[in-house]
Write a protein that holds these residues in place. Structure first.
Motif, short mmCIF file in Angstrom:
data_model
loop_
_atom_site.label_atom_id
_atom_site.label_comp_id
_atom_site.label_asym_id
_atom_site.label_seq_id
_atom_site.Cartn_x
_atom_site.Cartn_y
_atom_site.Cartn_z
N LEU A 145 0.84 -1.19 0.00
CA LEU A 145 0.00 0.00 0.00
C LEU A 145 0.88 1.24 0.00
N GLY A 146 0.60 2.17 -0.92
CA GLY A 146 1.39 3.38 -1.02
C GLY A 146 0.52 4.62 -1.16
N ILE A 147 0.96 5.73 -0.55
CA ILE A 147 0.33 7.03 -0.69
C ILE A 147 1.30 7.92 -1.46
N ASN A 148 0.83 8.56 -2.54
CA ASN A 148 1.75 9.31 -3.39
C ASN A 148 1.23 10.68 -3.75
N SER A 149 2.15 11.48 -4.26
CA SER A 149 1.83 12.83 -4.72
C SER A 149 2.64 13.12 -5.98
N THR A 150 2.03 13.81 -6.93
CA THR A 150 2.69 14.16 -8.18
C THR A 150 2.51 15.63 -8.47
N LEU A 151 3.61 16.32 -8.76
CA LEU A 151 3.60 17.70 -9.23
C LEU A 151 4.26 17.73 -10.60
N ARG A 152 3.67 18.48 -11.52
CA ARG A 152 4.22 18.52 -12.87
C ARG A 152 4.02 19.92 -13.45
N TYR A 153 5.06 20.43 -14.12
CA TYR A 153 4.98 21.76 -14.74
C TYR A 153 5.54 21.69 -16.15
N GLY A 154 4.86 22.34 -17.08
CA GLY A 154 5.34 22.43 -18.45
C GLY A 154 5.09 23.81 -19.03
N ASN A 155 6.03 24.28 -19.85
CA ASN A 155 5.89 25.60 -20.44
C ASN A 155 6.54 25.60 -21.81
N ASN A 156 5.78 25.89 -22.83
CA ASN A 156 6.32 26.05 -24.18
C ASN A 156 6.40 27.54 -24.45
N ILE A 157 7.62 28.08 -24.37
CA ILE A 157 7.84 29.51 -24.55
C ILE A 157 8.00 29.78 -26.03
N SER A 158 7.00 30.42 -26.62
CA SER A 158 6.99 30.61 -28.06
C SER A 158 6.32 31.93 -28.40
N SER A 159 6.90 32.64 -29.33
CA SER A 159 6.28 33.87 -29.86
C SER A 159 5.70 33.63 -31.24
N THR A 160 5.63 32.37 -31.64
CA THR A 160 5.19 32.01 -32.99
C THR A 160 3.69 31.78 -33.03
N SER A 161 3.07 32.23 -34.09
CA SER A 161 1.66 31.92 -34.35
C SER A 161 1.55 31.46 -35.80
N LEU A 162 0.68 30.48 -36.02
CA LEU A 162 0.47 29.95 -37.36
C LEU A 162 -0.97 30.21 -37.76
N LEU A 163 -1.17 30.45 -39.03
CA LEU A 163 -2.51 30.68 -39.55
C LEU A 163 -2.96 29.42 -40.29
N PRO A 164 -3.84 28.63 -39.65
CA PRO A 164 -4.30 27.39 -40.30
C PRO A 164 -5.07 27.70 -41.58
N PRO A 165 -5.04 26.78 -42.54
CA PRO A 165 -5.78 26.99 -43.79
C PRO A 165 -7.26 27.23 -43.53
N GLY A 166 -7.81 28.23 -44.22
CA GLY A 166 -9.24 28.50 -44.13
C GLY A 166 -9.68 29.25 -42.90
#
Length: 442
Positions: free
Chosen positions: A399-420
Motif C-alpha cells: 500500500l502506497g500514498i503518493n503525490s505528483t507535481l508537474r509543470y510544463g511551459n512552451n515559450i513561443s512567440s510564434t503563431s500559425l494561420l491554419p488553412p481556411g
C-alpha cells in the motif's frame, strides 16, 4: 508521444510491483490506484486564445484518475532456485494490462471550454507482452508487443480537441552473446503504428518500420564501447497532410563506471531525415550531429564490474544533454536539444522520490507554402521547460500514498494561420498539475 500512462509508477516495473503472488512457475502482480488533483490547462492553450476569438483558451479543472493493473510473469531471478550447476530457463515471459478512467470537473475558463473539457472523460490503457527465448545463452531472441490507447492533448497547443490515439507496437530482436558476455550484438525490427481517433487529426495517422542494430564490447572491467544504428521507414497514409521519410541514425560511444559511485555515458553520431514529397518543391531535412552525454552518481555504490548492471540501482542523480530530431506535426521535423537533471531516490524500501526537469530548444525549419490553402511560416525556435516531482510512501509491502507535481511551459512567440481560418494559432502554453493518490499493489 508516450505509449504508457503518465503515472511514474506505471512506467517502471521496479516501482510498480511488490512481492507478487506465486502460482506454480508464474508470478501474479495485481494492483489498483486512484488519483485526484488539479490540471490548469489540459488542452495546452495560449492565454491569447479566448472566447472573443471564438476559441476556448486555457481551461482549469479538477481531475480524477482510476487505474487498475495486472501483470504476470515467469519467476523472477529472486524466486528461482539458483545453484552453481543450475542453467537458466528456456524462456522468460512477462505480460501486463492497465486501464485508466479519467473524469474532469472544470473550475475555470469560458463556457465553451468547460463543456469541451467535460466531454473528455474517457478510458485509456495499455496491454503489453514480452517473450525472451533462451535467455542468458550465446544466442537468444526477444519478441514483444503492446497496444495502448492514450487520452491526452497535443503538446503543440494546436487544438481544442483531445489527441486520442491508439498505439500498436511490435518488435523482434536476435541477440548474440559469445564467450563470457564481454561482447553482445543485437539485430532487430520494430513496427510502430499511431492511429488518431478524432477526425481533425486522422491525417496524422502514421506507420513506422525500423531496422536496428546495436552492440556492446566490454573492453575494460567497468567500461564498454557501445554502437547503435537504425534505419526507419515512416509512412503517412494521407500523403497530402504529412511527409513520409527514411530517418537514419548511427552513434558510437562509451558507457562506463568511472568508480563504483559514478557512471558516464557518452554517445555521438549522425542523423538524417530523408523526407520525400511530390507536392512541395522545397523540403527541409535534418542532417547533423546527434548524441547524448550523461554523468550519473549512484547514491548507493554498485560493486558490480558490469556497467549495464549499474542501471539497476534505484537511487541515483543524473545530469545530461541530448540532441536528436523527431517528426513534427507542424513542419517536417524539429530538432531537440535538451539539458536535464534527474534524481531517483528509494530509501529503506519505503520512500520513493523521482525528481526530473529539463530545458530544451525545439528548432523548427521553415514551412514552405503550397498554394492559398496551406500554412506557411519562417523557421523558428521554441523553448520547452519541463519539471516533475513524484513521491510515494509505502505503508507495508503493498500500500502506497503518493503525490505528483508537474509543470510544463512552451515559450513561443510564434503563431500559425491554419488553412481556411482568419485568426492565428498561438503555440505558447503553460500547464501546472498536482495530484494526490493511493495505490494497492502486490
Amino acid at each position: 508521444m508516450a505509449l504508457a500512462q503518465d503515472q511514474p509508477w506505471l512506467k517502471d516495473r521496479r516501482y510498480t510491483e511488490g512481492i507478487g503472488i506465486r502460482t506454480g512457475d508464474l508470478e501474479l502482480h495485481p494492483g489498483v490506484a486512484a488519483e485526484f488533483g488539479y490540471d490548469s490547462n489540459f488542452f495546452r492553450r495560449d492565454e491569447k486564445d479566448d472566447a472573443s476569438r471564438g476559441d476556448i483558451g486555457p481551461v482549469g479543472s479538477l481531475r480524477l484518475r482510476i487505474t487498475p493493473s495486472f501483470s504476470l510473469s515467469t519467476l523472477s531471478q529472486q524466486r528461482q532456485e539458483v545453484t552453481p550447476d543450475a542453467s537458466p530457463p528456456d524462456v522468460e515471459f512477462r505480460a501486463g494490462i492497465a486501464a485508466t478512467y479519467e473524469e474532469f470537473f472544470p473550475v475555470s475558463g469560458n463556457e465553451v471550454g468547460r463543456e469541451r473539457l467535460s466531454d473528455q472523460r474517457n478510458i485509456g490503457g495499455l496491454l503489453d507482452a514480452k517473450l525472451t527465448i533462451l535467455p542468458r545463452r550465446p544466442w537468444s531472441g526477444i519478441l514483444d508487443a503492446s497496444l495502448g490507447r492514450t487520452i491526452a492533448s497535443s503538446d503543440l497547443g494546436i487544438s481544442n480537441q483531445s489527441f486520442r490515439r491508439l498505439h500498436a507496437d511490435a518488435g523482434a530482436e536476435l541477440v548474440w552473446t559469445p564467450g563470457g558476455g564481454l561482447l553482445d550484438w543485437r539485430l532487430g525490427y520494430r513496427f510502430l503504428g499511431t492511429f488518431f481517433e478524432v477526425d481533425e487529426f486522422d491525417s496524422l495517422t502514421n506507420l513506422h518500420h525500423t531496422i536496428r542494430t546495436r552492440g556492446r564490447w566490454r573492453f575494460l572491467p567497468r567500461t564498454a564501447l557501445i554502437y547503435d544504428a537504425s534505419l526507419g521507414f515512416v509512412n503517412y497514409p494521407n500523403p497530402a497532410a504529412q511527409l513520409s521519410s527514411h530517418p537514419l541514425r548511427a552513434q558510437l560511444g562509451i558507457n562506463g563506471l568511472v568508480t563504483s559511485s559514478f557512471g558516464l555515458l557518452a554517445m555521438a553520431g549522425w542523423g538524417a531525415s530523408f523526407y520525400t514529397s511530390d507536392r512541395q518543391a522545397e523540403v527541409h531535412d535534418f542532417d547533423s550531429v546527434i548524441g547524448q552525454l550523461e554523468l550519473k552518481w549512484y547514491l548507493t555504490p554498485n560493486p558490480s564490474a558490469d556497467p549495464e548492471a549499474a542501471t539497476l540501482a534505484l537511487s541515483s542523480l543524473s545530469a545530461g544533454f541530448t540532441r536528436d530530431f523527431h517528426d513534427s506535426y507542424l513542419a517536417s521535423y524539429y530538432e531537440r536539444d535538451r539539458g536535464y537533471l534527474k534524481l531517483t531516490y528509494f530509501f529503506g524500501g519505503r520512500f520513493l522520490l523521482i525528481a526530473d526537469g529539463g530545458v530544451a530548444a525545439h528548432v523548427y525549419p521553415a514551412i514552405p507554402g503550397n498554394g492559398a490553402n496551406s500554412t506557411s511560416a519562417d523557421a523558428w525556435t521554441d523553448v520547452r521547460v519541463d519539471a516533475s516531482l513524484f513521491g510515494e510512501y509505502r505503508i507495508g509491502d503493498s500500500l502506497g500514498i503518493n503525490s505528483t507535481l508537474r509543470y510544463g511551459n512552451n515559450i513561443s512567440s510564434t503563431s500559425l494561420l491554419p488553412p481556411g481560418e482568419a485568426t492565428p494559432n498561438y503555440l505558447g502554453w503553460q500547464q501546472f498539475e498536482a495530484y494526490l493518490g493511493v495505490r494497492w499493489f502486490m
